[in-house]
Design a protein around this motif. Structure first.
Motif, PDB file in Angstrom:
ATOM      1  N   PHE A 122      14.475  22.709   2.322  1.00  0.00           N
ATOM      2  CA  PHE A 122      12.916  22.895   2.090  1.00  0.00           C
ATOM      3  C   PHE A 122      12.716  24.043   3.327  1.00  0.00           C
ATOM      4  O   PHE A 122      13.017  23.934   4.569  1.00  0.00           O
ATOM      5  CB  PHE A 122      11.975  21.879   2.436  1.00  0.00           C
ATOM      6  N   ALA A 123      11.787  24.995   3.217  1.00  0.00           N
ATOM      7  CA  ALA A 123      11.345  25.953   4.368  1.00  0.00           C
ATOM      8  C   ALA A 123       9.788  26.194   4.058  1.00  0.00           C
ATOM      9  O   ALA A 123       9.383  26.299   2.990  1.00  0.00           O
ATOM     10  CB  ALA A 123      12.318  27.052   4.249  1.00  0.00           C
ATOM     11  N   SER A 124       9.103  26.668   5.078  1.00  0.00           N
ATOM     12  CA  SER A 124       7.875  27.078   5.226  1.00  0.00           C
ATOM     13  C   SER A 124       7.877  28.491   5.275  1.00  0.00           C
ATOM     14  O   SER A 124       8.452  29.191   6.138  1.00  0.00           O
ATOM     15  CB  SER A 124       6.820  26.358   6.171  1.00  0.00           C
ATOM     16  N   ASP A 125       6.698  29.165   4.922  1.00  0.00           N
ATOM     17  CA  ASP A 125       6.521  30.460   5.257  1.00  0.00           C
ATOM     18  C   ASP A 125       5.955  30.715   6.690  1.00  0.00           C
ATOM     19  O   ASP A 125       6.371  31.510   7.318  1.00  0.00           O
ATOM     20  CB  ASP A 125       5.415  31.103   3.943  1.00  0.00           C
ATOM     21  N   THR A 126       5.139  30.014   6.954  1.00  0.00           N
ATOM     22  CA  THR A 126       4.774  29.973   8.420  1.00  0.00           C
ATOM     23  C   THR A 126       4.654  28.620   9.076  1.00  0.00           C
ATOM     24  O   THR A 126       4.215  27.599   8.447  1.00  0.00           O
ATOM     25  CB  THR A 126       3.257  30.382   8.395  1.00  0.00           C
ATOM     26  N   ALA A 127       5.807  28.553  10.204  1.00  0.00           N
ATOM     27  CA  ALA A 127       6.068  27.323  10.601  1.00  0.00           C
ATOM     28  C   ALA A 127       4.820  26.666  11.297  1.00  0.00           C
ATOM     29  O   ALA A 127       4.525  25.488  11.468  1.00  0.00           O
ATOM     30  CB  ALA A 127       7.056  27.556  11.958  1.00  0.00           C
ATOM     31  N   GLY A 128       3.762  27.431  11.853  1.00  0.00           N
ATOM     32  CA  GLY A 128       2.437  26.880  12.446  1.00  0.00           C
ATOM     33  C   GLY A 128       1.620  26.404  11.284  1.00  0.00           C
ATOM     34  O   GLY A 128       0.819  25.502  11.498  1.00  0.00           O
ATOM     35  N   SER A 129       1.841  26.708   9.972  1.00  0.00           N
ATOM     36  CA  SER A 129       0.875  26.423   8.838  1.00  0.00           C
ATOM     37  C   SER A 129       2.009  26.146   7.507  1.00  0.00           C
ATOM     38  O   SER A 129       2.041  26.554   6.613  1.00  0.00           O
ATOM     39  CB  SER A 129      -0.011  27.506   8.379  1.00  0.00           C
ATOM     40  N   PRO A 130       2.549  24.731   7.900  1.00  0.00           N
ATOM     41  CA  PRO A 130       3.733  24.548   7.128  1.00  0.00           C
ATOM     42  C   PRO A 130       3.352  23.886   5.679  1.00  0.00           C
ATOM     43  O   PRO A 130       2.364  23.527   5.231  1.00  0.00           O
ATOM     44  CB  PRO A 130       4.249  23.121   7.987  1.00  0.00           C
ATOM     45  N   ALA A 131       4.380  24.133   4.858  1.00  0.00           N
ATOM     46  CA  ALA A 131       4.377  23.339   3.639  1.00  0.00           C
ATOM     47  C   ALA A 131       4.548  22.076   3.775  1.00  0.00           C
ATOM     48  O   ALA A 131       4.954  21.468   4.718  1.00  0.00           O
ATOM     49  CB  ALA A 131       5.214  24.020   2.624  1.00  0.00           C
TER      50      ALA A 131
END
Length: 276
Positions: free
Chosen positions: A113-122
């Protein structure tokens, strides 16, 4: 991996509030930078929450499953209830926006799993059941899910039900999965209530505003108990239990079922005069 062992209907009648919550409520599932597992003796369902905040996270392989890979004998539904992110299965990557879902079939490769933006995660919600057969890994956008409009303003239960994994749509071995959005001004879900004699279910409540709660009603129809649920918490529902709720304002929940069949309409309705 924490284990939830569920009491039977007779013992549930005598549980204290804390005991009821310890057996049926799944909390602390979404923790920043981690994959958190829960296992329940409810058709052998495995739940997980994955919140990537500092690079990708591997789903991994809990020792309790005694397998070489997570999907060796299992199928998986992954719903994104957070910001945009990516799920990688083997060599293939899938982009999930909010409320998109990825079905992962038995025999698939490693999952990360990965988020587009670490500060606004999935925030990836993972539901897994044993699978007796293999079905293709499939991405379902919320816009492509089957929509059913239910309820009325007069009964304060207007809601939109989105079916993602179900017969005739995304095929699976036993998983049936979707979400229900309660409309503004309504509070009730699944009332009049029902039970499932041939299936069990898990409700994950999300997008519950801070300071608000959902009163989840469970138990035998003549022995109703209430569990107070907050954002990102789930309730386990055995086949003998109703599963309904009312919130202090509108909310959304994910329903996931496993068991003997996948017929969405296979339920035993309970009349309002029979609930107590």
């Amino acid at each position: 991996m924490a284990l939830h062992t569920l009491p039977d209907a007779e013992r549930t009648k005598r549980l204290t509030t804390d005991e009821l919550r310890s057996h049926f409520l799944v909390d602390d599932l979404f923790q920043d930078g981690a994959v958190t597992f829960r296992f329940a003796d409810l058709d052998r369902v495995v739940l997980a929450g994955a919140v990537p905040t500092g690079g990708s996270l591997d789903l991994g392989m809990p020792d309790e499953l005694a397998a070489d890979s997570f999907c060796e004998r299992r199928e998986v539904g992954i719903l994104n209830i957070g910001r945009a992110g990516t799920v990688t299965v083997g060599d293939d990557s899938y982009y999930l926006g909010n409320r998109d879902l990825l079905y992962v079939g038995r025999g698939s490769g490693a999952i990360s799993f990965a988020s587009d933006t670490a500060g606004s995660p999935a925030r990836f919600y993972v539901v897994s059941y044993p699978a007796h057969g293999a079905h293709p890994t499939t991405l379902v956008r919320k816009a492509d899910a089957e929509l059913e409009e239910l309820g009325s303003a007069e009964q304060a239960n207007r809601r939109d039900l989105f079916k993602y994994v179900r017969p005739g749509g995304v095929e699976s071995a036993q998983l049936v999965m979707g979400i229900t959005e309660i409309q503004e001004g309504s509070v009730w879900n699944t009332m009049p209530a029902h039970t499932h004699a041939r299936r069990t279910e898990v409700y994950l409540y999300f997008d519950v505003p801070e300071g608000d709660v959902v009163f989840h009603m469970m138990g035998e129809p003549q022995e109703v108990r209430t569990v107070v649920v907050r954002d990102g918490e789930a309730v386990l529902s055995p086949g003998w239990s109703i599963h309904a709720g009312a919130g202090t304002r509108a909310y959304t929940f994910c329903w996931a079922m496993g068991g003997e069949n996948q017929d969405f309409g296979d339920m035993q309705f309970v009349g309002m005069e029979d609930i107590r």
